[in-house]
Structure formats: structure tokens, C-alpha cells
Design an enzyme around this catalytic site. Structure first.
Site, PDB file in Angstrom:
ATOM      1  N   ASN A   1      -5.869  12.355   0.984  1.00 25.25           N
ATOM      2  CA  ASN A   1      -4.932  11.561   1.754  1.00 25.25           C
ATOM      3  C   ASN A   1      -5.713  10.732   2.756  1.00 25.25           C
ATOM      4  O   ASN A   1      -6.929  10.845   2.874  1.00 25.25           O
ATOM      5  CB  ASN A   1      -3.892  12.452   2.459  1.00 25.25           C
ATOM      6  CG  ASN A   1      -2.713  11.641   2.978  1.00 25.25           C
ATOM      7  OD1 ASN A   1      -2.082  10.900   2.237  1.00 25.25           O
ATOM      8  ND2 ASN A   1      -2.443  11.757   4.269  1.00 25.25           N
ATOM      9  N   LYS A   2      -4.985   9.892   3.509  1.00 26.74           N
ATOM     10  CA  LYS A   2      -5.639   9.004   4.459  1.00 26.74           C
ATOM     11  C   LYS A   2      -6.673   9.713   5.325  1.00 26.74           C
ATOM     12  O   LYS A   2      -6.403  10.832   5.801  1.00 26.74           O
ATOM     13  CB  LYS A   2      -4.563   8.361   5.349  1.00 26.74           C
ATOM     14  CG  LYS A   2      -5.055   7.355   6.357  1.00 26.74           C
ATOM     15  CD  LYS A   2      -5.894   6.251   5.749  1.00 26.74           C
ATOM     16  CE  LYS A   2      -5.169   5.547   4.634  1.00 26.74           C
ATOM     17  NZ  LYS A   2      -6.062   4.773   3.739  1.00 26.74           N
TER      18      LYS A   2
ATOM     19  N   GLN B   1      -1.958   2.128  10.059  1.00 25.83           N
ATOM     20  CA  GLN B   1      -0.694   2.261   9.334  1.00 25.83           C
ATOM     21  C   GLN B   1       0.329   3.036  10.170  1.00 25.83           C
ATOM     22  O   GLN B   1       1.539   2.835  10.033  1.00 25.83           O
ATOM     23  CB  GLN B   1      -0.892   2.986   7.988  1.00 25.83           C
ATOM     24  CG  GLN B   1      -1.612   2.177   6.918  1.00 25.83           C
ATOM     25  CD  GLN B   1      -3.114   2.414   6.895  1.00 25.83           C
ATOM     26  OE1 GLN B   1      -3.729   2.615   7.943  1.00 25.83           O
ATOM     27  NE2 GLN B   1      -3.712   2.370   5.720  1.00 25.83           N
TER      28      GLN B   1
ATOM     29  N   ASP C   1      -2.424  10.986  -1.775  1.00 25.77           N
ATOM     30  CA  ASP C   1      -2.753   9.937  -2.746  1.00 25.77           C
ATOM     31  C   ASP C   1      -3.179  10.524  -4.073  1.00 25.77           C
ATOM     32  O   ASP C   1      -3.067   9.871  -5.109  1.00 25.77           O
ATOM     33  CB  ASP C   1      -3.854   9.028  -2.171  1.00 25.77           C
ATOM     34  CG  ASP C   1      -3.301   8.207  -1.029  1.00 25.77           C
ATOM     35  OD1 ASP C   1      -3.216   8.726   0.095  1.00 25.77           O
ATOM     36  OD2 ASP C   1      -2.900   7.052  -1.279  1.00 25.77           O
TER      37      ASP C   1
ATOM     38  N   ARG D   1      -7.828  -0.146  -6.707  1.00 22.71           N
ATOM     39  CA  ARG D   1      -8.092   0.960  -5.762  1.00 22.71           C
ATOM     40  C   ARG D   1      -8.214   2.246  -6.583  1.00 22.71           C
ATOM     41  O   ARG D   1      -7.427   2.496  -7.472  1.00 22.71           O
ATOM     42  CB  ARG D   1      -6.964   1.099  -4.728  1.00 22.71           C
ATOM     43  CG  ARG D   1      -6.790  -0.117  -3.832  1.00 22.71           C
ATOM     44  CD  ARG D   1      -5.766   0.132  -2.739  1.00 22.71           C
ATOM     45  NE  ARG D   1      -6.303   1.024  -1.697  1.00 22.71           N
ATOM     46  CZ  ARG D   1      -5.568   1.536  -0.709  1.00 22.71           C
ATOM     47  NH1 ARG D   1      -4.256   1.278  -0.650  1.00 22.71           N
ATOM     48  NH2 ARG D   1      -6.113   2.332   0.199  1.00 22.71           N
TER      49      ARG D   1
ATOM     50  N   ARG E   1       0.844  -1.190   0.000  1.00 22.36           N
ATOM     51  CA  ARG E   1       0.000   0.000   0.000  1.00 22.36           C
ATOM     52  C   ARG E   1       0.876   1.236   0.000  1.00 22.36           C
ATOM     53  O   ARG E   1       2.096   1.140   0.025  1.00 22.36           O
ATOM     54  CB  ARG E   1      -0.957  -0.019   1.207  1.00 22.36           C
ATOM     55  CG  ARG E   1      -0.371  -0.626   2.499  1.00 22.36           C
ATOM     56  CD  ARG E   1       0.156   0.218   3.594  1.00 22.36           C
ATOM     57  NE  ARG E   1       0.063   1.612   3.527  1.00 22.36           N
ATOM     58  CZ  ARG E   1       1.148   2.398   3.638  1.00 22.36           C
ATOM     59  NH1 ARG E   1       2.346   1.870   3.753  1.00 22.36           N
ATOM     60  NH2 ARG E   1       1.020   3.698   3.636  1.00 22.36           N
ATOM     61  N   GLY E   2       0.198   2.378  -0.185  1.00 27.36           N
ATOM     62  CA  GLY E   2       0.962   3.620  -0.337  1.00 27.36           C
ATOM     63  C   GLY E   2       0.998   3.966  -1.810  1.00 27.36           C
ATOM     64  O   GLY E   2       1.397   3.144  -2.638  1.00 27.36           O
ATOM     65  N   ALA E   3       0.579   5.179  -2.142  1.00 32.08           N
ATOM     66  CA  ALA E   3       0.411   5.528  -3.558  1.00 32.08           C
ATOM     67  C   ALA E   3       1.600   5.142  -4.451  1.00 32.08           C
ATOM     68  O   ALA E   3       1.437   4.356  -5.388  1.00 32.08           O
ATOM     69  CB  ALA E   3       0.083   7.029  -3.662  1.00 32.08           C
TER      70      ALA E   3
HETATM   71  C1  LIG Z   1       3.430   7.963   0.136  1.00 29.63           C
HETATM   72  S1  LIG Z   1       1.792   7.677  -0.200  1.00 29.63           S
HETATM   73  C2  LIG Z   1       1.219   7.178   1.303  1.00 29.63           C
HETATM   74  C3  LIG Z   1      -0.258   7.397   1.415  1.00 29.63           C
HETATM   75  O1  LIG Z   1      -0.952   6.185   1.113  1.00 29.63           O
HETATM   76  C4  LIG Z   1      -1.682   5.832   2.261  1.00 29.63           C
HETATM   77  O2  LIG Z   1      -2.897   5.214   1.969  1.00 29.63           O
HETATM   78  P1  LIG Z   1      -2.999   3.597   2.043  1.00 29.63           P
HETATM   79  O3  LIG Z   1      -2.249   3.161   3.257  1.00 29.63           O
HETATM   80  O4  LIG Z   1      -4.503   3.356   2.120  1.00 29.63           O
HETATM   81  O5  LIG Z   1      -2.399   3.094   0.744  1.00 29.63           O
HETATM   82  C5  LIG Z   1      -1.923   7.132   2.966  1.00 29.63           C
HETATM   83  O6  LIG Z   1      -2.944   7.899   2.371  1.00 29.63           O
HETATM   84  C6  LIG Z   1      -0.582   7.771   2.824  1.00 29.63           C
HETATM   85  O7  LIG Z   1      -0.523   9.147   3.027  1.00 29.63           O
END
Ligand SMILES: CSC[C@H]1O[C@H](OP(=O)(O)O)[C@H](O)[C@@H]1O
EC number: 5.3.1.23
Length: 336
Positions: free
Chosen positions: A242-243, A191, A232, A86, A47-49
Site C-alpha cells: 500500500n501507499k 493524497q 494495491d 504502473r 489513481r487508486g488501484a
Molecule cells: C483503493 S486503492 C487506493 C490505494 O491506491 C493508492 O495509491 P496511488 O494513490 O499511488 O494510486 C494508495 O496506495 C491507496 O491505498
């Protein structure tokens, strides 16, 4: 020194550290199957953009490996499957479309798989370089030793390199500008308390975990000097997805007169998205809200609302730290 890598490509296989198991277990997923990768993205095993963009690029390239017939059909099947995983992180589509452009050039060439893998590796190398430039540019927002609050995970686990916001914090710490890090646990998938805590512990950077609802009193008690989060998807006008919980922090930061920064690569800017109103927000299943891991703590008969992201309006964002520099209000990002 211990190197954290969300995704690796070796011997024609994708290697992922399973982020749903961290920090208590370090287990790996090793596959050349794009369907397995699609499931990993949907489960947030990766995960993570930027990390899902790089991973999806490798998976799409692998979809044509050893294919001698119906190559285009197989490729488009993989493209559409990975694209469906996603909806919010624009890096996913940036990565997939980069490989698709390369496929259009080489689809009738017997070297097509090699060409697509080379393109995926370039994307990965660009991400690594981007992370370091963001960290360097981020130093400019520190004017003294500061106590930084961050949300979710934006470190090496969220990218193909060393991270975005958390990489800024890392570099600032080793340059003497960070006293400590307040880590929002980041409900519902944690996270922060699972992944950011694990990364900061490995880096030896002092931190403490707090519930998301504690962020307000930390600011009220003047224990926070700066907030940096990831992104994101960033709209042309600077509105940022963002999250979930990021918007809360931005409103609180404005109330308490605390600088609020976003750190992200320019590949997270969606040049076709004029404002946050147009950003599609992923809704996750209520299972993620009524359980922690395999432990259910309330009835699944109750309704639940579980958006994975929220949108912070540009006027609440002090600056956007990218590999091309730090941008401020008013944001006009279509040509960045
Ligand atoms: C460096 S992008 C990280 C970004 O992605 C996370 O979402 P997820 O854990 O659902 O993929 C979160 O929004 C972070 O800021």
C-alpha cells in the site's frame, strides 16, 4: 447529493476528474485515446488501484473503436502500453486481462468494440457493488464510536464506486461509529490532505489533517482507536502493498496495541504472489519529492529515494476487509 466519480464513461468517451488539480480546482480530462489515459495513469491524474483498473479497461476497449484493419495489432499495442503504466496495483492487470479475455472471444466479430465496452461496464458495475459490500462488512470492526486514522486516499476517487477504506469510514460514520477521522497528509503527493480531505469535506464528516510523522504521537496520546488503509496488491499470505508510510502505521499500531485493518476488493489479491517479497514496488521520480505541485523547495541536485508503496507483513494486519467478508490471521487467500 454531490456524487464523486473518479471515472465515467459517456458517449464513447472516458471522463476523469484530474486528481492532480484537487482540491483547489475541479478540472476534467475527456478522451477516447488510450495513450492519453496511459499518461493520466502515469501522472496520477487518475489513481487508486480499482480506479486505474476500471479506467484502463475502458481505454483498452476504446482502442478497437472504428478499427477495421490490424485490429489485433492495435489492441495488443494498447494492452502493452496500458500495462506498462504502473507496476504495483494488481487491479490494473486484472482490468486489462478481463478485457483481453473478451477480445479473444470476439476479435473476429464486427461487434468487438461493443462487446469490449460491455465488459468494461460490467467491471465498473462490479467495482461499484464491491465498494458497498466492503463498507457493509467493514462495520463489524467498529465496537463503539471510534477515532479512525487513515492514510492516502481510498474513497470514491480511488475506485469506480464509493471507495474502500474511506467507504468503510463513511458508512461507519453515518451509522454513529466514527467520532472523527485523522487524515495523514501522505507525502509526497499528498493524497490525504488533498483528496481524502476533499472527500470527507464533501461528505460532511469531521476530520483533521496531520503530517505523516504526527501519526505516532496521536497514537501515543491515545487519540486513535482504529486504523484502516487501502491496498494495491495483497499476497496470498496476507502481506500487503500500500501507499508508502502504511508499514510505519502498522508497526506503530502494534506498539500501541491499536487494531490495524486493510480494506480492499478480492480483485486486489494476487493469487500468483505467495508473499510480499514478490511484490514489485513502483519507484517514482525524485521530482515528486523535491517539489510540491510546481513549487520546488530544495535542490534537484540532491539524491532522493521515492518508492510509491511499502509492504506491511501479514502479522501486523488485524484483518483484511473485503466484499466477501473480513479475513484474519493466518491468511490463506489463494481461494478467496
Ligand atoms: C483503493 S486503492 C487506493 C490505494 O491506491 C493508492 O495509491 P496511488 O494513490 O499511488 O494510486 C494508495 O496506495 C491507496 O491505498
Amino acid at each position: 447529493m454531490f456524487k464523486i466519480e473518479a471515472v465515467k464513461f459517456k458517449d464513447d468517451k472516458i471522463i476523469l476528474i484530474d486528481q492532480t488539480k484537487l482540491p483547489l480546482k475541479e478540472e476534467y480530462i475527456v478522451t477516447d485515446d488510450y495513450e492519453r489515459i496511459a499518461i493520466a495513469i502515469e501522472r496520477l491524474e487518475v489513481r487508486g488501484a480499482p480506479a486505474i483498473g476500471v479506467t484502463a479497461a475502458y481505454a483498452l476497449a476504446l482502442s478497437v473503436k472504428n478499427k477495421n484493419e490490424n485490429v489485433e495489432e492495435e489492441f495488443l499495442k494498447a494492452y502493452n502500453r496500458l500495462k506498462s503504466t504502473r507496476p504495483t496495483a494488481v487491479n490494473l492487470f486484472f482490468g486489462l486481462d478481463s478485457i483481453k479475455e473478451e477480445f479473444e472471444k470476439y476479435k473476429n466479430d464486427p461487434r468487438v468494440y461493443l462487446k469490449l465496452i460491455e465488459a468494461a461496464k460490467r467491471l465498473h458495475e462490479d467495482d461499484i457493488e464491491m465498494c458497498e459490500k466492503i463498507a457493509l462488512n467493514g462495520l463489524s470492526v467498529f465496537d463503539r464510536k471510534m477515532r479512525v486514522l487513515t492514510h492516502c486516499n481510498t474513497g470514491a476517487l480511488a475506485t469506480g464506486g464509493s471507495g474502500t477504506a474511506l467507504n468503510v469510514i463513511r458508512r461507519a460514520y453515518f451509522n454513529g461509529f466514527v467520532e472523527c477521522v485523522h487524515v495523514d497528509e501522505t507525502r509526497p503527493l499528498l493524497q490525504g490532505s488533498r483528496l481524502t480531505a476533499w472527500e470527507l469535506d464533501k461528505l460532511g464528516i469531521p476530520f483533521s489533517i496531520n503530517t505523516d510523522s504526527t501519526a505516532a504521537v496521536l497514537m501515543k496520546e491515545k487519540k486513535v482507536d482504529l486504523i484502516i488503509t487501502g491496498a494495491d496488491r495483497i499476497a496470498v499470505n496476507g502481506d500487503t502493498a500500500n501507499k508508502i508510510g502504511t508499514y510505519n502505521l502498522a508497526v506503530l499500531a502494534r506498539h500501541h496495541n491499536i487494531p490495524f485493518y486493510i480494506a480492499a476488493p478480492t480483485s486486489t489479491i494476487d493469487r500468483h504472489c505467495p508473499s510480499g517479497k514478490e511484490i514489485k514496488i513502483e519507484l517514482r521520480g525524485k521530482e515528486e519529492l523535491v517539489k510540491i505541485g510546481d513549487c520546488r523547495f530544495t535542490s534537484d541536485a540532491y539524491d532522493a529515494y521515492c518508492p510509491a508503496f511499502d509492504v506491511t507483513p501479514a502479522e501486523l494486519i488485524t484483518g483484511i476487509i473485503t466484499e466477501k467478508g473480513v479475513f484474519g490471521n493466518p491468511y490463506r487467500l489463494e481461494n478467496v
